[in-house]
Design a protein around this motif. Structure first.
Motif, short mmCIF file in Angstrom:
data_model
loop_
_atom_site.label_atom_id
_atom_site.label_comp_id
_atom_site.label_asym_id
_atom_site.label_seq_id
_atom_site.Cartn_x
_atom_site.Cartn_y
_atom_site.Cartn_z
N UNK A 118 39.34 -18.86 109.91
CA UNK A 118 39.55 -18.71 108.47
C UNK A 118 38.51 -17.78 107.86
N UNK A 119 37.28 -17.84 108.37
CA UNK A 119 36.23 -16.97 107.85
C UNK A 119 36.49 -15.51 108.22
N UNK A 120 36.87 -15.30 109.48
CA UNK A 120 37.13 -13.94 109.95
C UNK A 120 38.27 -13.30 109.17
N UNK A 121 39.24 -14.10 108.79
CA UNK A 121 40.37 -13.57 108.04
C UNK A 121 39.99 -13.17 106.62
N UNK A 122 38.88 -13.67 106.11
CA UNK A 122 38.44 -13.33 104.76
C UNK A 122 37.36 -12.25 104.75
N UNK A 123 36.62 -12.10 105.83
CA UNK A 123 35.50 -11.16 105.88
C UNK A 123 35.89 -9.71 105.56
N UNK A 124 37.04 -9.20 106.06
CA UNK A 124 37.36 -7.80 105.78
C UNK A 124 37.34 -7.43 104.30
N UNK A 125 37.74 -8.35 103.45
CA UNK A 125 37.71 -8.03 102.02
C UNK A 125 36.28 -7.83 101.53
N UNK A 126 35.36 -8.60 102.09
CA UNK A 126 33.97 -8.47 101.68
C UNK A 126 33.36 -7.15 102.15
N UNK A 165 39.49 -15.52 121.87
CA UNK A 165 38.99 -14.25 121.34
C UNK A 165 40.14 -13.35 120.89
N UNK A 166 41.22 -13.34 121.65
CA UNK A 166 42.39 -12.54 121.29
C UNK A 166 42.98 -13.00 119.96
N UNK A 167 43.10 -14.31 119.78
CA UNK A 167 43.67 -14.85 118.55
C UNK A 167 42.80 -14.51 117.35
N UNK A 168 41.49 -14.63 117.51
CA UNK A 168 40.58 -14.27 116.43
C UNK A 168 40.68 -12.78 116.11
N UNK A 169 40.81 -11.95 117.14
CA UNK A 169 40.93 -10.51 116.94
C UNK A 169 42.22 -10.17 116.19
N UNK A 205 44.01 -8.97 108.88
CA UNK A 205 43.27 -9.11 107.63
C UNK A 205 42.73 -7.77 107.14
N UNK A 206 42.30 -6.92 108.08
CA UNK A 206 41.86 -5.57 107.71
C UNK A 206 43.03 -4.78 107.14
N UNK A 261 50.03 0.05 106.79
CA UNK A 261 49.33 -1.21 107.05
C UNK A 261 50.29 -2.27 107.59
N UNK A 262 51.55 -2.23 107.17
CA UNK A 262 52.54 -3.18 107.69
C UNK A 262 52.81 -2.94 109.17
N UNK A 263 52.91 -1.68 109.56
CA UNK A 263 53.15 -1.35 110.97
C UNK A 263 51.98 -1.80 111.84
#
Length: 401
Positions: free
Chosen positions: A41-49, A94-98, A104-105, A71-73
Motif C-alpha cells: 500500500x505504501x509503495x503504491x502511494x510513494x510515486x505521487x510523493x 518482489x514482482x507483485x510489489x514492482x 502507480x507511477x 500511461x494506460x498502455x
C-alpha cells in the motif's frame, strides 16, 4: 465526449477494482506478512510523493490524449506480466510489489492529465457535476468489482484477475484515443516553454496564495495518514480479526462495502457543497472517518465490519472530493495539471507512512491498536480543521463567484 471518457474510465476502473483485491491478496497468500501488505500500500502511494511536482508541470506541456493513452498502455503491460509469470510458476513477492509500483507511477501521469481533461471536455461550470458523475460510476464499479475480484481470485486465481485488468487498460486507452478535444496542450503561451522548475514553483505558489486550497490540501495529509492505515490493513484485519480465510470471497465484499461509502459521498457532495460551508464539510468528514476507523478496529462480526467501513469511506471520500472540486473550480486552466498533482502529492503524503507504520504496528502489537491510532490521527486532524479560518469559509457557489 464526456460519455466516451466515462466509458474509458469505467472499463479501466472495473479492472482496477478486481486488482485492488487480487494483488494484495496474492502478496499476503505468498508471505502472510502484515508488514509486506502495508509495504505494498505504501509503495503504491510513494510515486505521487516523488513525481507529483515534476509530472504536474510536464503534463501541462503535453497533449492530454497522448499522456492518458500512453500511461494506460504501460499499466496494461505491467499487469499482464503477472499472468505471464504465473504460467512458469515464477510469481514472487518482489514482482507483485514492482507491478504495484509501476502502475502507480503510470497513474501519476494519467491523473495529472485527467485534471485538465475534465475542464476541456465539459467547461469550468460543469466540473463539479462531471466529477460527481465520475465518482458515481467509479464507486458503483467499486461496489460490484471487489466481490467479483475476490470470487475470481478464489476460483481461478489472482493472475486471471490481473489479465482482465490488463485488457481493461487497453480498451480504455483505445476509447481515450478517440477524444479529439484532448489533443491540445493546456498551456498555449510561452510559459509552456519555460523551465520545468519554474512551472513547479508556479503551481506551489498558487496553492500557497489561495488559503482555502492550501488548508484543504494540508488537512488531506491527516486524512491520507488514517486512510493509508485502513487500506494497508484491510485484508490483514479481515483475516486476523474477523477470522476469514485468505481465499474467502467475503474479503472482496469488504472492499465493496467500502465502495458503498464512496458512492454515498459522491451522491452527497454536490448537495453539501451548495448548502454547507466548505471547511465544515471537511471537518465533519474527518470526524466521521475517525468514528468509522474506530468501529472497524473493534468490529466483532462481518456485518459490523462492513458497516464501519462504509462510514469510514463516506468520511474520507467526502474530505478528498471536497478538496478536489474546490481546486478544480478555482484553478486557472493553464495550472490545472501542476496545481492538482502538487496538491494531491501533498494531501496523499501521509498514505505511505500510514500504511507502512500500521503494517509494522500490526505485526509487533496488534491490528486493533494500529487502527485505533489511525482513528486518533483522523480526529486530531478534524480538531485542527475547526481552528483554521477555512472552517468559516462559505459554500462553494459563493467561493467560485
Amino acid at each position: 465526449m464526456l460519455r466516451v471518457y466515462l466509458w474509458s474510465r469505467g472499463i479501466s476502473w472495473t479492472g482496477n477494482a478486481l486488482t485492488a483485491v487480487a494483488l494484495p491478496l496474492m502478496l499476503f497468500q505468498l508471505t502472510g506478512s502484515a508488514a509486506l501488505a502495508g509495504l505494498l500500500a505504501a509503495v503504491e502511494a510513494v510515486p505521487y510523493l516523488v513525481l507529483g511536482l515534476p509530472v504536474g508541470a510536464l503534463v501541462d506541456r503535453w497533449s492530454p490524449r497522448s499522456t492518458l493513452t500512453g500511461s494506460s498502455v504501460i499499466s496494461a503491460l505491467a499487469t499482464a506480466s503477472v499472468p505471464m509469470a504465473a504460467i512458469f510458476d515464477a510469481v514472487t513477492p518482489a514482482h507483485l510489489v514492482l507491478v504495484g509500483l509501476t502502475t502507480s507511477i503510470a497513474f501519476v501521469f494519467f491523473d495529472a492529465a485527467s485534471f485538465g481533461a475534465i475542464p476541456a471536455i465539459v467547461g469550468r461550470t460543469g466540473i463539479a457535476a462531471a466529477t460527481a458523475r465520475m465518482m458515481t460510476v467509479s464507486t458503483l464499479i467499486g461496489i460490484a468489482g471487489p466481490p467479483l475480484g475476490g470470487l475470481i481470485a478464489a476460483t481461478t486465481g489472482g493472475p486471471a484477475v490481473l489479465l482482465i485488468d490488463a485488457a481493461s487498460y487497453l480498451v480504455g486507452a483505445l476509447l481515450l484515443s478517440r477524444i479529439a478535444v484532448l489533443d491540445g496542450r493546456p498551456e498555449s503561451d510561452g510559459a509552456a516553454r519555460g523551465r520545468l522548475r519554474d512551472g513547479i514553483l508556479e503551481g506551489l505558489r498558487y496553492i500557497r496564495s489561495v488559503p482555502i486550497i492550501r488548508d484543504l490540501t494540508l488537512l488531506g495529509i491527516g486524512n491520507s495518514l488514517a486512510g493509508g492505515a485502513v487500506s494497508g490493513l484491510l485484508i490483514v484485519a479481515a483475516v486476523r480479526t474477523l477470522g476469514l480465510d485468505t481465499d474467502s470471497p467475503a474479503i472482496g465484499v469488504l472492499f465493496g462495502a467500502s465502495a458503498v461509502g464512496a458512492l454515498a459521498s459522491s451522491w452527497l457532495i454536490g448537495r453539501l457543497q451548495r448548502r454547507i460551508r466548505t471547511g465544515v464539510i471537511t471537518a465533519a468528514g474527518l470526524v466521521l472517518s475517525a468514528l468509522g476507523i474506530a468501529g472497524w478496529s473493534v468490529a466483532g462480526s462481518f456485518a459490523l465490519g462492513c458497516a464501519t467501513l462504509v462510514a469510514w469511506q463516506i468520511g474520507t471520500t467526502t474530505v478528498s472530493l471536497n478538496g478536489i472540486i474546490v481546486r478544480q473550480t478555482l484553478t486557472p486552466a493553464g495550472l490545472q495539471g501542476r496545481v492538482n498533482t502538487t496538491a494531491r502529492m501533498i494531501a496523499w503524503g501521509g498514505q505511505p507512512l500510514g500504511a507502512g507504520a500500521a503494517g509494522l504496528l500490526a505485526d509487533t502489537i496488534d491490528v486493533s491498536t494500529a487502527l485505533l491510532i489511525a482513528a486518533a490521527v483522523a480526529l486530531l486532524t478534524a480538531i485542527i480543521a475547526m481552528t483554521l479560518p477555512t472552517f468559516r469559509s462559505p459554500p462553494l457557489p459563493t467561493l467560485s463567484t
